[in-house]
Write an enzyme that holds these catalytic residues in place. Structure first.
Site: not given
Ligand code: PLP
Length: 462
Positions: A300, A170, A272
């Site tokens: 985060k 994700y 990511d």
């Molecule tokens: C690995 C990863 N990338 C991107 C995101 C998206 O982040 P946001 O919820 O701040 O949009 C998340 C959210 O859980 C994530 O776990």
């Protein structure tokens, strides 16, 4: 992330016993969260599922939280919990952290938004430059925005359209990455050539087809896909350690090989690090595993509980942004309040010493969980990195999404969650998440966690 996946693993434990205990614990959960139920009844009249984001939904209702301090959170029923959820991996600084609070309060009196750069953004960009091996940084408001910008950069730099991602990962909820997030088993396709499965409705099929998935921890499969799609792939976006299907670390040599292959095929490598960036070392996975991508995405824990993200890039990619060829925008990017929180978080709270402490606390918790697993012969194992850890209810270690889907015992995971919640341990609902420790967690907090886990292990194996 929560409650959206169903795994099909089924361990040798007595299924009737699991069912009976789940019913008992579910009833106890409902009885102790009646004020949450009332909030839910009110909230669902104004918000779908009664929550601001679908990841906060829970069956039969979410636990509505009132406040937090250090490692403690209190729900609207007055139940006190030790928080191991920590806002989906954000609150490594602990709730109501006084240092970050003071920095934000000071900034409030100086004005909170100008949509003009302030010194805070320079300081935070310099700190990210120092922590991670990339020279140029921009700010966003979430992980989704960070990964969206990363995809734009990869496409802008290469003039190609296709994006590769890892099956079962994700990366936020924009079109390019809402593909093969948690594909159901019957839709997976061949392991070497997985189908592009949209994660829900609302994404044009033409865009979904531009994103292809490859299995994690398999550089040879990646090599074959890159050869097949030669000249068409703009970027590979991946979590260096997967953290949305419990935790799956990279096997030795995998990330190095991914770096070589992406270089060789002119593909931009995007790490990511929304989850790993501020939690598994001061320089995230990039520093921990010693492999440098072209782009790093953060959010985060980076901004200490405020809604911010960042994107790091090579000098070559930064030139695309600076020249205006790739647009990187946002009214709230670098918001002074968020920057004040990020600066205090990164320079005063999450120091090198803090990471050493998080690592040591996590090792202690994992060791104690492993001891319980061994003593009760649970079909499970402990996994962890930095502030993040979990008990994975699979008899053998997972290497990729297909293992997760077929091996993890969802009913056991759900029952463990109920045991924890009913015994004052606040945990993310669902099968796929992990715990996140904060610098405030101490031995008493670990005792409570392990106590609840042991009761679960004893009852489920009785
Ligand atoms: C690995 C990863 N990338 C991107 C995101 C998206 O982040 P946001 O919820 O701040 O949009 C998340 C959210 O859980 C994530 O776990």
């Amino acid at each position: 992330m929560t409650v959206e996946t169903t795994t099909t693993g089924s361990s040798a434990l007595d299924r009737d016993r699991i069912k009976e205990l789940t019913e008992r614990e579910q009833t106890a959960f409902e009885q102790r969260t009646q004020a949450s139920r009332e909030h839910f009844e009110r909230a669902r009249k104004a918000m779908p599922s009664g929550v601001p984001s679908s990841f906060q939904a829970n069956d039969p209702w979410p636990v509505y939280v009132e406040r937090g301090a250090g490692t403690a959170v209190w729900d609207v029923d007055g139940n006190e919990y030790v928080d191991f959820h920590n806002g989906f991996g954000v609150m490594c600084i602990g709730h109501a952290n006084p240092i970050v609070g003071a920095a934000v309060k000071a900034r409030v009196d100086l004005g909170t938004h100008f949509a003009a750069p302030t010194e805070g953004s320079i300081t935070v960009a310099e700190e990210l430059q120092r922590r991670f091996a990339l020279p140029q940084w921009r700010f966003t408001n979430s992980g989704t925005e960070s990964t969206m910008d990363a995809v734009h950069l990869a496409r802008g730099a290469t003039g190609r359209d296709m994006i590769l991602k890892i099956e079962g990962s994700y990366h936020g909820h924009h079109d390019a990455v809402m593909v093969s997030v948690y594909p159901p088993i019957e839709e997976l396709g061949e392991r070497d050539d997985p189908r592009s499965v949209p994660y829900g409705a609302g994404y044009p099929r033409a865009l979904t087809e531009l994103t292809r998935a490859v299995p994690f921890n398999d550089a040879e499969a990646l090599e074959r896909v890159l050869a097949k799609l030669e000249g068409r792939v703009a970027g590979l976006i991946m979590e260096p350690a997967m953290m949305n299907i419990n935790i799956i670390p990279p096997v030795d040599g995998y990330l190095e090989r991914v770096r070589e292959l992406t270089f060789a095929h002119g593909v931009k490598l995007i790490f990511d690090e929304v989850k790993t960036g501020a939690t598994i070392s001061a320089g995230g996975a990039t520093r921990r595993f010693g492999v440098t991508p072209d782009v790093i995405t953060l959010a985060k824990a980076t901004c200490g509980g405020y809604p911010g993200g960042a994107i790091g890039m090579t000098a070559e990619l930064a030139e695309l942004v600076a020249s205006g060829r790739v647009h990187q925008y946002g009214t709230f990017n670098g918001n002074p309040l968020v920057m004040a929180a990020a600066q205090a978080t990164l320079t005063e709270v999450l120091t090198e010493d803090a990471y050493a402490k998080l690592e040591a606390t996590n090792a202690k918790l994992l060791d104690r969980c492993r001891e319980v697993i061994d003593r009760y012969a649970l079909p499970a194992y402990g996994e962890g990195l930095g502030a993040k850890g979990c008990v994975i209810f699979s008899p053998q270690p997972l290497r990729e999404y297909r293992d997760y889907l077929t091996e993890v015992d969802a009913e056991l995971s759900t029952l463990a969650w109920l045991y924890h919640m009913n015994r004052g341990i606040f945990m993310t609902p669902g099968v796929e998440e992990e715990w996140t420790l904060s610098i405030a967690h101490n031995d008493d907090d670990l005792d409570r966690y392990v106590g609840a886990f042991e009761e679960f292990a004893r009852d489920v194996t009785a």
